[in-house]
Design an enzyme around this catalytic site. Structure first.
Site, short mmCIF file in Angstrom:
data_model
loop_
_atom_site.label_atom_id
_atom_site.label_comp_id
_atom_site.label_asym_id
_atom_site.label_seq_id
_atom_site.Cartn_x
_atom_site.Cartn_y
_atom_site.Cartn_z
N LYS A 63 0.85 -1.20 0.00
CA LYS A 63 0.00 0.00 0.00
C LYS A 63 0.88 1.25 0.00
O LYS A 63 2.09 1.15 0.23
CB LYS A 63 -0.92 -0.03 1.22
CG LYS A 63 -0.18 0.01 2.55
CD LYS A 63 -1.14 -0.26 3.70
CE LYS A 63 -0.40 -0.18 5.03
NZ LYS A 63 -1.23 -0.64 6.15
N ARG B 40 -10.52 -0.19 14.46
CA ARG B 40 -10.44 0.59 13.22
C ARG B 40 -11.47 -0.02 12.27
O ARG B 40 -12.62 0.36 12.29
CB ARG B 40 -9.01 0.53 12.66
CG ARG B 40 -8.77 1.52 11.53
CD ARG B 40 -7.30 1.56 11.11
NE ARG B 40 -6.83 0.30 10.57
CZ ARG B 40 -5.61 0.11 10.07
NH1 ARG B 40 -4.73 1.11 10.06
NH2 ARG B 40 -5.24 -1.05 9.60
N HIS C 254 -6.22 -7.46 12.72
CA HIS C 254 -4.97 -6.68 12.73
C HIS C 254 -4.55 -6.47 14.17
O HIS C 254 -5.35 -6.06 15.00
CB HIS C 254 -5.22 -5.34 12.02
CG HIS C 254 -3.96 -4.63 11.63
ND1 HIS C 254 -2.84 -5.27 11.17
CD2 HIS C 254 -3.67 -3.31 11.61
CE1 HIS C 254 -1.90 -4.38 10.89
NE2 HIS C 254 -2.38 -3.18 11.15
N ARG D 179 0.75 -10.83 6.75
CA ARG D 179 0.85 -9.62 5.92
C ARG D 179 2.05 -8.79 6.34
O ARG D 179 2.02 -8.12 7.36
CB ARG D 179 -0.41 -8.76 6.08
CG ARG D 179 -1.72 -9.49 5.85
CD ARG D 179 -2.90 -8.55 6.04
NE ARG D 179 -2.91 -7.93 7.35
CZ ARG D 179 -3.54 -8.42 8.41
NH1 ARG D 179 -4.23 -9.54 8.33
NH2 ARG D 179 -3.49 -7.78 9.57
N TYR E 83 15.74 31.68 3.28
CA TYR E 83 14.53 32.43 3.62
C TYR E 83 14.63 32.90 5.06
O TYR E 83 15.11 32.16 5.92
CB TYR E 83 13.30 31.53 3.52
CG TYR E 83 12.86 31.21 2.12
CD1 TYR E 83 12.51 32.23 1.23
CD2 TYR E 83 12.77 29.89 1.70
CE1 TYR E 83 12.10 31.91 -0.06
CE2 TYR E 83 12.35 29.58 0.43
CZ TYR E 83 12.02 30.59 -0.45
OH TYR E 83 11.61 30.28 -1.71
N CYS F 226 13.91 24.24 1.76
CA CYS F 226 13.02 24.86 0.79
C CYS F 226 12.17 23.77 0.12
O CYS F 226 12.34 22.59 0.39
CB CYS F 226 13.82 25.60 -0.28
SG CYS F 226 15.00 26.77 0.41
N ASP G 57 12.05 22.61 -2.97
CA ASP G 57 12.73 21.61 -3.78
C ASP G 57 14.25 21.74 -3.73
O ASP G 57 14.96 21.21 -4.57
CB ASP G 57 12.23 21.64 -5.23
CG ASP G 57 12.00 23.04 -5.71
OD1 ASP G 57 11.11 23.25 -6.52
OD2 ASP G 57 12.71 23.95 -5.21
C1 LIG Z 1 -0.54 -1.61 6.78
C2 LIG Z 1 -1.12 -2.86 7.19
C3 LIG Z 1 -0.31 -4.00 7.29
C4 LIG Z 1 1.18 -3.96 7.19
O1 LIG Z 1 1.71 -3.48 8.41
P1 LIG Z 1 3.28 -3.45 8.70
O2 LIG Z 1 3.39 -3.14 10.12
O3 LIG Z 1 3.84 -2.41 7.82
O4 LIG Z 1 3.79 -4.80 8.35
C5 LIG Z 1 -0.91 -5.20 7.57
N1 LIG Z 1 -2.26 -5.27 7.73
C6 LIG Z 1 -3.06 -4.20 7.67
C7 LIG Z 1 -4.52 -4.37 7.87
C8 LIG Z 1 -2.52 -2.96 7.39
O5 LIG Z 1 -3.32 -1.89 7.34
#
Ligand SMILES: *Cc1c(COP(=O)(O)O)cnc(C)c1O
Length: 694
Positions: free
Chosen positions: A355, A449, A477, A536, A581, A629, A631
């Protein structure tokens, strides 16, 4: 930093000229024997060289770039076929079967055999490379020897029983033994395994093997054994010495030579026809056709002229490393995937979380590399990211972790994406759209969440009974698995217990939960292997720790991303002079400031410059100065001599013995590496990615 593609490019031009020699016989009217040596012996190093360059390039990418390489090769071949079509028609063309054979096996004009041989050769070499170096080289050598029997040694080998029949079949399909499978794989693999080697021994080896090839060629010619003269016993040996020498004499990358050599290769048959036609029309056949040197010179000059002209009008794009860029160490990425896999139960597969454009690394690039390393499941944040992965050729499971409105169900189906059900209402909306859609159910076990509350069995049962939801997985999660403090550890255990209880409950109620998953990076690194289908992994794949955790570093994970920029100019300030600046910088002493071509518009935190941020220049640490700055930014290079415009500065990554980590940069700004990295990716095409596995 190491140069990316050492040395090879400059030799492409002489190699292309040697190919022109083969087709024009420059010395024919001077001495047939010398012409034989030039065009049938010496020039035979040219095509193997090109194969070896391809093999070298593919092996550097771990053969993961084979698909895109083949695509490019096929497109170039098709363009070349079209370019040569008028010449084919002028020569009378072919019948349909002959066209198919020419197109697929022999090349549609005499020089184009190279492309089908390269395509087939790459497929074979890639397969052989899986066997490891000795096995791959042994098989490729046997293939080469078989080819040799139909080429330079045909007069001898065809006397063996059955050999003539075998080679007739080969010739019927391929025309020559060097086309097809006998010739290219060996040179591709020799290129793949080529190492830099300089010094007298390599030079002497190249000279001796060239002498041996000369003797071999002359002997074969005298014996009259050659059906064709592309393959010699000494040729692979000669190339095995020559190639490391070229790699060692590093003259850097030269894209212009690359383009010109390809143009010379593709265009010279046209020049031959035009020179002959022109010579006849203007009564110049004596000097321009009959005189072989004149003919060669005319063809070469015409080809070179047209090539230079075409090269001058090509569309030009900015070089990715002109200003600020990311470099990916794909070897590190593969290594990290391997390390994470070693923490999983045997049936549990890695789901790569890509992601936020692969945590800023480039989602498609990361996913394709991991796909090459055997990863079959990916997770993204949203529909667009899922589609982008499919467009980039990513197969397997792609799970969208975020919310997608029900109106987008047609796109989910069209791209074969799996949607997370965020809660019961979302599930109902997806179901009510009226088309079957693949989903994974998110269970809330304590993060609060997304997800249906894990203990709400009635809601889960209702979702499982919705006829358009194809529930293929159930996941949750963990929100505190990165921390070793007892409260977090206990919370994680409670989450796990709740998750497995819900899964068991589904099973006993007769619902199939499908693929289960609960661990993210820290779940993988800190928990024992879990009885799940997937784990994941996000941040750990990129070799970086988030927050205060150190588990990724302890597990031996390696950072994948480096961030670099260029020095734009160097300024001297006298004590008391100001810069930036708001006069943010005031020199207390004689100061030298370098301006770098990167800033907060590229995703760097603006406060970094004032929070002790630094960059590496010439392997030394230099503090940022003033305020960042949009860029550009200032660094103080006082006391570091020799800093010049164009020098490469490292903002994240290694330079010499020094390193700046993404963790360090984000810590200075009170953030975590996840945030820093993901911002480097967001809609920021100025900060271009460079694929670099070195
Ligand atoms: C972002 C995310 C992950 C990955 O998490 P990491 O800590 O970067 O490995 C896994 N599961 C869900 C639902 C996430 O939103």
């Amino acid at each position: 930093m190491k140069p990316r593609y050492p040395a090879l490019d400059w030799f492409r031009l002489p190699a292309a000229v040697l190919v022109v020699c083969i087709h024009t016989s420059p010395l024919a009217s001077v001495s047939p024997l010398w012409d034989f040596w030039l065009t049938r012996v010496l020039a035979r190093v040219a095509v193997p060289f090109f194969f070896m360059v391809s093999g070298c390039f593919l092996a550097r990418g771990g053969w993961n770039n084979t698909g895109s390489f083949l695509k490019k090769t096929v497109l170039t071949y098709l363009a070349a076929v079209l370019l040569c079509l008028p010449l084919n028609l002028y020569n009378g063309g072919y019948g349909p079967l002959e066209w198919a054979k020419k197109l697929l096996a022999q090349g549609t004009l005499y020089h184009l055999w190279y492309f089908p041989a390269l395509i087939l050769g790459v497929l074979i070499a890639r397969g052989l490379a899986r066997l490891g170096r000795p096995g791959a080289l042994a098989i490729a050598s046997v293939l080469y020897l078989i080819g040799l029997g139909g080429d330079s040694y045909y007069g001898l080998v065809s006397r063996l029983p059955g050999a003539a029949l075998f080679y007739q079949a080969v010739f019927a399909l391929f025309g020559y033994a060097r086309n097809g499978l006998f010739y290219a794989p060996l040179f591709l693999l020799l290129g793949a395994y080529g190492k830099r080697r300089a010094g007298k021994a390599a030079l002497a080896g190249a000279a001796c093997s060239l002498a041996a090839m000369t003797a071999e060629g002359l002997a074969l010619r005298a014996l009259g054994w050659q059906r064709h003269d592309s393959m010699y016993l000494a040729l692979p040996l000669c190339m095995a010495f020559l190639f490391p020498l070229l790699l060692a004499s590093n003259r850097g990358e030269n894209r212009r030579f690359r383009r010109l050599s390809l143009l010379i290769y593709l265009l010279h048959p046209w020049s031959i026809v035009l020179v002959r036609g022109g010579a006849r029309a203007w009564g110049l056949t004596g000097p321009l056709v009959d005189n072989s040197l004149g003919h060669f010179a005319a063809v070469l000059l015409l080809t070179l002229g047209v090539s230079l002209a075409l090269d001058a009008v090509r569309p030009i794009r900015p070089a990715p490393t002109a200003r600020a860029w990311k470099e990916l160490d794909l070897d590190a990425l593969r290594h990290n995937a391997e390390v994470l896999r070693s923490h999983l139960a045997p049936v549990c597969e890695l789901m790569a979380v890509v992601k936020a454009d692969g945590y800023g690394h480039g989602g498609a690039r990361v996913a394709r590399c991991l796909q090459g390393a055997g990863v079959r499941a990916f997770a993204v944040a949203c529909l667009q990211e899922g589609i982008a992965l499919r467009r980039a050729g990513v197969r397997g499971e792609i799970l969208i972790l975020g919310y997608t409105p029900a109106e987008e169900v047609p796109l989910l189906r069209r791209w074969r994406l799996t949607q997370t059900v965020a809660d019961e209402a979302h599930g109902r909306a997806l179901n009510d759209f009226g088309k079957p859609v693949r989903v994974h159910l998110a269970l809330d076990t304590g993060m609060r969440r997304l997800g249906v509350p894990a203990e709400d069995a009635a809601a889960l049962a209702r979702l499982f009974q919705m006829k358009n939801l194809r529930i293929e997985g159930v996941f949750s999660h963990l929100c505190a698995s990165d921390s070793p403090d007892p409260v977090s550890v206990e919370y994680t255990q409670a989450q796990l217990t709740l998750f497995y209880a819900a899964v068991d409950n589904l099973r006993t109620s007769g619902f199939d939960p499908g693929s289960t998953h609960i661990q993210a990076s820290y779940g993988i690194l800190n928990l024992p292997p879990q009885p799940c289908a997937y784990a994941r992994a996000g941040i750990a794949l990129y070799g970086v720790d988030s927050g205060a955790a150190t588990a990724a570093a302890e597990a031996g994970l390696r950072p994948v991303l480096s961030l670099r920029a260029r020095v734009v100019c160097v300024r001297r300030l006298r004590p008391g002079e100001c810069a930036d600046y708001g006069l943010a910088f005031q020199a207390e002493r004689e100061t030298v400031l370098a301006v770098l071509s990167i800033g907060y518009g590229d995703g760097l935190p603006r406060e970094l410059a004032e929070q002790g941020g630094r960059v590496l220049l010439h392997g030394r640490s230099c503090p940022m100065a003033g305020r960042m700055c949009m860029d550009q930014l200032f660094v103080d290079v006082t006391g570091l001599p020799g800093v010049r415009p164009g020098d490469v500065a490292t903002v994240i990554g290694r330079d010499g013995g020094e390193r700046i980590s993404a963790e360090e940069v984000s810590r200075r700004c009170g953030s975590i590496a996840n945030e820093l990295l993901s911002r480097l990716g967001r809609g920021n095409d100025r900060c271009q990615g460079v694929e670099d596995a070195i």
